[in-house]
Design an enzyme around this catalytic site. Structure first.
Site, PDB file in Angstrom:
ATOM      1  N   GLY A 155      53.608  57.864  57.011  1.00 31.09           N
ATOM      2  CA  GLY A 155      53.002  58.478  55.613  1.00 31.09           C
ATOM      3  C   GLY A 155      53.966  59.569  54.656  1.00 31.09           C
ATOM      4  O   GLY A 155      54.758  59.683  55.265  1.00 31.09           O
ATOM      5  N   ILE A 157      52.644  62.161  54.527  1.00 31.52           N
ATOM      6  CA  ILE A 157      52.624  63.433  54.623  1.00 31.52           C
ATOM      7  C   ILE A 157      53.359  63.026  55.649  1.00 31.52           C
ATOM      8  O   ILE A 157      54.403  64.220  56.166  1.00 31.52           O
ATOM      9  CB  ILE A 157      51.386  63.694  55.510  1.00 31.52           C
ATOM     10  CG1 ILE A 157      50.029  63.569  54.047  1.00 31.52           C
ATOM     11  CG2 ILE A 157      51.338  65.398  56.127  1.00 31.52           C
ATOM     12  CD1 ILE A 157      48.337  64.167  55.015  1.00 31.52           C
ATOM     13  N   ARG A 177      52.919  52.226  62.112  1.00 29.31           N
ATOM     14  CA  ARG A 177      52.573  50.607  62.320  1.00 29.31           C
ATOM     15  C   ARG A 177      53.490  49.835  61.551  1.00 29.31           C
ATOM     16  O   ARG A 177      53.983  48.771  62.086  1.00 29.31           O
ATOM     17  CB  ARG A 177      51.189  50.974  61.191  1.00 29.31           C
ATOM     18  CG  ARG A 177      50.091  50.541  61.583  1.00 29.31           C
ATOM     19  CD  ARG A 177      49.099  50.701  60.664  1.00 29.31           C
ATOM     20  NE  ARG A 177      49.035  51.201  59.830  1.00 29.31           N
ATOM     21  CZ  ARG A 177      48.714  52.073  58.813  1.00 29.31           C
ATOM     22  NH1 ARG A 177      47.314  51.219  58.676  1.00 29.31           N
ATOM     23  NH2 ARG A 177      48.797  52.729  57.715  1.00 29.31           N
ATOM     24  N   THR A 233      48.041  67.343  62.477  1.00 28.50           N
ATOM     25  CA  THR A 233      47.665  68.139  61.446  1.00 28.50           C
ATOM     26  C   THR A 233      46.161  67.400  60.811  1.00 28.50           C
ATOM     27  O   THR A 233      46.701  66.909  59.612  1.00 28.50           O
ATOM     28  CB  THR A 233      48.722  68.667  60.176  1.00 28.50           C
ATOM     29  OG1 THR A 233      49.738  68.224  60.515  1.00 28.50           O
ATOM     30  CG2 THR A 233      48.967  70.200  60.861  1.00 28.50           C
ATOM     31  N   ARG A 235      43.431  63.991  62.334  1.00 33.30           N
ATOM     32  CA  ARG A 235      42.068  64.444  62.565  1.00 33.30           C
ATOM     33  C   ARG A 235      42.238  64.214  64.140  1.00 33.30           C
ATOM     34  O   ARG A 235      42.558  64.224  64.555  1.00 33.30           O
ATOM     35  CB  ARG A 235      41.700  62.821  62.845  1.00 33.30           C
ATOM     36  CG  ARG A 235      41.618  62.629  61.450  1.00 33.30           C
ATOM     37  CD  ARG A 235      40.568  63.182  60.754  1.00 33.30           C
ATOM     38  NE  ARG A 235      40.293  63.068  58.617  1.00 33.30           N
ATOM     39  CZ  ARG A 235      40.412  63.918  57.621  1.00 33.30           C
ATOM     40  NH1 ARG A 235      41.639  64.761  57.933  1.00 33.30           N
ATOM     41  NH2 ARG A 235      40.458  63.883  56.559  1.00 33.30           N
ATOM     42  N   GLU A 264      35.280  68.450  65.329  1.00 29.41           N
ATOM     43  CA  GLU A 264      34.443  69.266  64.646  1.00 29.41           C
ATOM     44  C   GLU A 264      33.692  69.557  63.924  1.00 29.41           C
ATOM     45  O   GLU A 264      32.849  68.580  64.104  1.00 29.41           O
ATOM     46  CB  GLU A 264      36.351  69.363  63.251  1.00 29.41           C
ATOM     47  CG  GLU A 264      36.607  69.918  62.717  1.00 29.41           C
ATOM     48  CD  GLU A 264      37.974  69.640  61.749  1.00 29.41           C
ATOM     49  OE1 GLU A 264      39.224  69.325  62.458  1.00 29.41           O
ATOM     50  OE2 GLU A 264      37.461  69.343  60.301  1.00 29.41           O
ATOM     51  N   HIS A 282      41.126  73.551  60.595  1.00 27.04           N
ATOM     52  CA  HIS A 282      41.481  72.592  58.751  1.00 27.04           C
ATOM     53  C   HIS A 282      41.407  72.902  57.276  1.00 27.04           C
ATOM     54  O   HIS A 282      41.129  72.716  56.753  1.00 27.04           O
ATOM     55  CB  HIS A 282      40.167  71.632  59.176  1.00 27.04           C
ATOM     56  CG  HIS A 282      40.061  70.129  58.992  1.00 27.04           C
ATOM     57  ND1 HIS A 282      39.415  68.810  58.943  1.00 27.04           N
ATOM     58  CD2 HIS A 282      41.169  69.311  57.842  1.00 27.04           C
ATOM     59  CE1 HIS A 282      39.752  67.944  58.302  1.00 27.04           C
ATOM     60  NE2 HIS A 282      40.971  68.021  57.664  1.00 27.04           N
ATOM     61  N   ILE A 283      42.670  73.032  57.174  1.00 23.81           N
ATOM     62  CA  ILE A 283      43.146  74.217  56.183  1.00 23.81           C
ATOM     63  C   ILE A 283      44.052  72.993  55.943  1.00 23.81           C
ATOM     64  O   ILE A 283      44.743  73.862  55.021  1.00 23.81           O
ATOM     65  CB  ILE A 283      43.083  75.654  56.358  1.00 23.81           C
ATOM     66  CG1 ILE A 283      44.260  75.753  56.989  1.00 23.81           C
ATOM     67  CG2 ILE A 283      41.894  75.439  56.721  1.00 23.81           C
ATOM     68  CD1 ILE A 283      45.217  77.706  57.618  1.00 23.81           C
ATOM     69  N   GLY A 284      44.775  72.777  56.243  1.00 22.56           N
ATOM     70  CA  GLY A 284      46.088  71.572  55.696  1.00 22.56           C
ATOM     71  C   GLY A 284      46.205  71.535  54.407  1.00 22.56           C
ATOM     72  O   GLY A 284      47.170  71.895  53.750  1.00 22.56           O
TER      73      GLY A 284
HETATM   74  C1  DGY Z   1      42.268  64.818  54.636  1.00 27.23           C
HETATM   75  O1  DGY Z   1      42.598  65.400  53.156  1.00 27.23           O
HETATM   76  O2  DGY Z   1      41.729  64.086  54.561  1.00 27.23           O
HETATM   77  C2  DGY Z   1      42.490  66.364  55.224  1.00 27.23           C
HETATM   78  O3  DGY Z   1      42.220  66.521  55.906  1.00 27.23           O
HETATM   79  C3  DGY Z   1      41.447  67.802  54.186  1.00 27.23           C
HETATM   80  O4  DGY Z   1      42.393  67.802  52.622  1.00 27.23           O
END
Ligand code: DGY
Length: 318
Positions: A155, A157, A177, A233, A235, A264, A282-284
């Protein structure tokens, strides 16, 4: 009477300012999820809900807010919301896509470099005063030039991460997919099995759905190339963390970079003592600029829906 907005946790001020111009706010300005009963009783007549990915918006939660018209999730992933229950109640669900693409791809790149060049152990080595002089094999890492990066979930990202690793001289394959994803022609579509068996780095960017939950299981980790690297990065629940620990402990993988965890905020105890893993909480999307844009986007979605307009970031049309 003004419409009412329930905000479950702290968000940047910009989002709050936008909402308070028009609505009555019940704002829980805290940095941990508030207990469900307290949340609901604080604003049982909420017209809109602004929530975070750590809030579990279950079918029961939704059924107890009878006036709810919109849920704006302060995240791109919406796996914390029972979408089926929202749809049945004709509640619109919105998220915060696009604005966090580059921040998250940057973090994935940071993890890749930190793992492959052992930056955290190297930093600790210096701080312990152990650097006594240059040596030919001191922290000799894993070169990236000419190696293959496999991206699961191409996607926005995943595509932004592909752009970054191509600059490092990596070849990119992806599984998705559908064949195209948003990849450019320099990236090759392959099956998930081929991606896993042939890549030097595997990075997962897929959304968490019933199909992708636990997609990285022991069988797939064992099928990865010996000495390869795994990054997540997306889930935590995409991964069987116990299986990952196993392949990290045996040295089957060179290392892993993780921004998200299966349970988490709990982190598998064994990950904490492995020095071939880089961990992040979880700081992406955590840049100041991105988090402000996410706040504005979530708030704007609520303004749009409550004013009868269609928001740009609808996940679910009822
Ligand atoms: C999201 O937006 O889904 C990220 O995991 C956090 O910003």
């Amino acid at each position: 009477m003004k419409k009412r907005v329930l905000i479950t946790q702290h968000i940047p001020e910009t989002g709050i300012r936008l909402l308070e111009k028009q609505f009555d706010l019940v704002y829980h300005d805290v940095r941990q999820p508030v207990q469900t009963e307290r949340l609901i009783s604080s604003c049982p007549d909420a017209d809109a809900l602004l929530c975070l990915l750590s809030d579990k918006i279950t079918s029961d939660f939704i059924s107890r807010l009878p006036d709810l018209k919109v849920i704006a999730n302060y995240a791109v992933g919406v796996n914390n919301i029972d979408l089926h229950a929202a749809k049945n109640r004709k509640i619109l669900v919105c998220n915060t896509p696009d604005v966090l693409t580059h921040a998250t791809a940057d973090l994935a790149l940071g993890l890749l470099l930190a793992v492959t060049r052992q930056l955290i152990p190297a930093d600790q080595f210096c701080r312990r005063g152990e650097f006594k002089g240059w040596a030919s094999d001191l922290f000799a890492g894993f070169g990236l030039q000419g190696k293959q990066c496999g991206i699961i979930g191409m996607g926005k990202i995943g595509t932004a991460f592909a752009e970054r690793v191509k600059v490092l001289g990596m070849k990119v394959v992806y599984s998705n997919r559908n064949v195209s994803g948003s990849a450019d022609s320099a990236c090759t579509f392959v099956s998930l099995d081929e991606l896993i068996q042939t890549s030097d780095v595997v990075s997962i960017h897929a959304p968490l759905t019933t199909e992708t939950r636990g997609i990285m299981n022991l069988e797939r980790f064992l099928a990865m190339k010996p000495g390869s690297v795994f990054l997540n990065t997306g889930r935590g629940e995409l991964v069987d963390e116990g299986a990952l620990v196993q392949v990290l402990k045996t040295g089957h993988l060179f290392g892993a970079g993780l921004d998200v965890f299966e349970r988490e905020p709990e982190i598998h105890q064994d990950l904490l003592s492995l020095n071939n893993v880089v961990l992040a909480p979880h700081i992406g999307s955590a840049t100041i600029e991105t988090r402000e844009k996410m706040a504005i986007m979530a708030a704007q979605a609520i303004c749009d829906v409550l004013n009868g307009l269609t928001p740009t970031n609808l996940v679910l049309f009822s």
